[in-house]
Design an enzyme around this catalytic site. Sequence first.
Site, short mmCIF file in Angstrom:
data_model
loop_
_atom_site.label_atom_id
_atom_site.label_comp_id
_atom_site.label_asym_id
_atom_site.label_seq_id
_atom_site.Cartn_x
_atom_site.Cartn_y
_atom_site.Cartn_z
N GLY A 54 0.81 -1.22 0.00
CA GLY A 54 0.00 0.00 0.00
C GLY A 54 0.84 1.26 0.00
CB SER A 93 -5.93 7.15 12.17
OG SER A 93 -6.48 8.35 11.66
CE1 TYR A 153 -9.10 3.46 8.96
CE2 TYR A 153 -9.32 5.78 9.51
CZ TYR A 153 -8.53 4.69 9.19
OH TYR A 153 -7.17 4.84 9.11
CE LYS A 208 -6.56 1.96 11.10
NZ LYS A 208 -5.52 0.99 10.78
NE ARG A 235 -8.61 17.38 8.55
CZ ARG A 235 -9.61 18.23 8.83
NH1 ARG A 235 -9.34 19.43 9.32
NH2 ARG A 235 -10.86 17.89 8.63
N GLY A 274 -19.10 15.44 9.27
CA GLY A 274 -18.12 14.77 10.11
C GLY A 274 -16.74 15.42 10.14
P1 NAD Z 1 -3.45 1.46 1.60
O1 NAD Z 1 -4.85 1.05 1.34
O2 NAD Z 1 -2.67 2.08 0.50
O3 NAD Z 1 -2.61 0.22 2.16
C1 NAD Z 1 -3.19 -0.81 2.90
C2 NAD Z 1 -2.72 -2.11 2.28
O4 NAD Z 1 -3.27 -3.20 3.03
C3 NAD Z 1 -3.16 -2.29 0.84
O5 NAD Z 1 -2.06 -2.74 0.08
C4 NAD Z 1 -4.25 -3.38 0.91
O6 NAD Z 1 -4.30 -4.16 -0.26
C5 NAD Z 1 -3.80 -4.16 2.12
N1 NAD Z 1 -4.87 -4.85 2.87
C6 NAD Z 1 -6.05 -4.35 3.28
N2 NAD Z 1 -6.74 -5.28 3.98
C7 NAD Z 1 -5.93 -6.39 4.01
C8 NAD Z 1 -6.07 -7.68 4.59
N3 NAD Z 1 -7.15 -8.02 5.28
N4 NAD Z 1 -5.06 -8.57 4.42
C9 NAD Z 1 -3.95 -8.24 3.72
N5 NAD Z 1 -3.77 -7.03 3.16
C10 NAD Z 1 -4.75 -6.12 3.30
O7 NAD Z 1 -3.48 2.42 2.88
P2 NAD Z 1 -2.33 3.33 3.50
O8 NAD Z 1 -2.68 4.75 3.26
O9 NAD Z 1 -1.01 2.83 3.11
O10 NAD Z 1 -2.59 3.05 5.04
C11 NAD Z 1 -1.89 2.05 5.76
C12 NAD Z 1 -2.44 1.98 7.16
O11 NAD Z 1 -2.34 3.25 7.78
C13 NAD Z 1 -3.92 1.57 7.22
O12 NAD Z 1 -4.10 0.72 8.34
C14 NAD Z 1 -4.62 2.90 7.46
O13 NAD Z 1 -5.82 2.75 8.16
C15 NAD Z 1 -3.59 3.65 8.29
N6 NAD Z 1 -3.70 5.11 8.17
C16 NAD Z 1 -3.67 5.70 6.94
C17 NAD Z 1 -3.80 7.08 6.84
C18 NAD Z 1 -3.82 7.75 5.49
O14 NAD Z 1 -4.29 8.87 5.38
N7 NAD Z 1 -3.31 7.14 4.43
C19 NAD Z 1 -3.95 7.86 7.98
C20 NAD Z 1 -3.96 7.23 9.23
C21 NAD Z 1 -3.84 5.85 9.30
N1 UDP Z 2 -11.16 18.58 1.51
C1 UDP Z 2 -11.74 19.38 0.57
N2 UDP Z 2 -12.08 18.83 -0.65
C2 UDP Z 2 -11.82 17.52 -0.95
C3 UDP Z 2 -11.22 16.71 0.03
C4 UDP Z 2 -10.90 17.26 1.26
O1 UDP Z 2 -11.98 20.57 0.81
O2 UDP Z 2 -12.17 17.07 -2.06
C5 UDP Z 2 -10.77 19.16 2.81
C6 UDP Z 2 -11.46 18.52 4.01
O3 UDP Z 2 -12.70 19.14 4.27
C7 UDP Z 2 -10.42 18.76 5.12
C8 UDP Z 2 -9.08 18.71 4.37
O4 UDP Z 2 -9.39 18.94 2.99
O5 UDP Z 2 -10.57 20.05 5.67
C9 UDP Z 2 -8.36 17.37 4.48
O6 UDP Z 2 -9.27 16.34 4.09
P1 UDP Z 2 -8.78 14.81 3.95
O7 UDP Z 2 -9.99 14.02 3.58
O8 UDP Z 2 -7.60 14.76 3.06
O9 UDP Z 2 -8.28 14.46 5.42
P2 UDP Z 2 -9.09 14.30 6.80
O10 UDP Z 2 -10.27 15.21 6.75
O11 UDP Z 2 -9.46 12.88 6.86
O12 UDP Z 2 -8.13 14.70 7.83
#
Ligand code: NAD
Ligand code: UDP
Length: 342
Positions: free
Chosen positions: A10, A124, A148, A152, A230, A293
Amino acid sequence: MNILVTGGAGYIGTHTCVALLQAGHQVVVLDNFSNSHPEALARVEQICQQRIPVYQGDVGDADLLEQIFTAHAFDGVIHFAGAKAVGESVEKPLYYYRNNVTASQTLFEAMQRFGVNTIVFSSSATVYGDPHAVPILEDFPTGPTNPYGRSKLMVEEIMQDHARADQTFNGIILRYFNPVGAHESGLIGEDPNGIPNNLMPFIAQVAVGKRAQLAVFGDDYPTKDGTGVRDYIHVCDLAEGHVKAIERLHGQAGCHVFNLGTGSGVSVLEMVAAYADASQRPVPYAIAPRRAGDVAQCYADASKAQQLLGWQAKRDLRDMVADSWHWQSGNPDGYRSSSDSE
Ligand code: NAD
Ligand code: UDP
């Protein structure tokens, strides 16, 4: 160290694999490719000039975990695998609880059976819900507002309970703020399916001409310019935070919780301006109603990670947008750009 990386194909997982390999560690990846592409791992191998053992399958599959833990002696696990879309979690909560919570529990059980005690878990900032103040400290009250976020927090609570019961368990909980950007090579980056939910990938697709304009969700928040604020963090800084965390805390029993952010807030309009500047492309936008939200502002106090992990974000907003644009302009259709049959 030899590290099992779940979800390693990912967005954050690929960047962390690069950081781990470049720091001299070995990785084994387990991913079901539900939200990623095998090409992403081929690109990691290209950057690092190393082969990566990959298992395709589900982290909640106990038999597969048995097979993987039997075949490899791991020093620890970094657990990224999970589903991450807030809106989808409202529509499919049972899927989120199974994929994020039950599957994590199955992984913890496998680790216990094989005596692997150290795990880094992707949490997160969403666990804080609507914070009563900013910047946010790790001991602020939690109160996620969607399935979600609750998934977490549930995993965090399982880890805390497990650490109390099993004195050898070493759980490292990293609460990410808003990961953005891409590796400086332009070979790996964020490749969302369908219409992006998040701001940076949406802006990137507007700049590259795939979408007409950005909808700015609300300009009447009590923030510097009325738009949401953010804490955007470069994904490579985040990846390096994982390396620091597992190196510093490996084997230290108990649960350790850290915010990973930069500590400064950026508004939607500041992000639009920075992206237009880096890409030298217009980023048209229109003000739209607030998104249900959303909170007005969310940014970290990241001093605990600095003090205890010796980690601090090094890359600034210009690096984030420049690297995002490098990836996006070179791979307008993400990893599908390189496999012509799709
Ligand atoms: P992503 O979707 O790019 O990566 C997640 C990976 O896990 C993917 O490759 C997917 O195929 C794999 N996956 C999902 N469910 C699975 C399962 N049951 N078994 C095996 N593989 C599985 O997401 P990311 O942005 O890289 O996020 C990684 C982690 O960080 C996630 O747990 C996400 O919740 C957390 N996170 C992400 C963000 C963000 O904004 N990207 C923010 C906070 C937390
Ligand atoms: N946002 C926006 N337009 C979009 C997507 C996001 O204005 O198409 C804004 C959203 O309201 C927030 C900020 O951008 O204020 C970051 O949003 P994102 O979804 O990336 O992160 P999160 O809200 O989950 O922290």
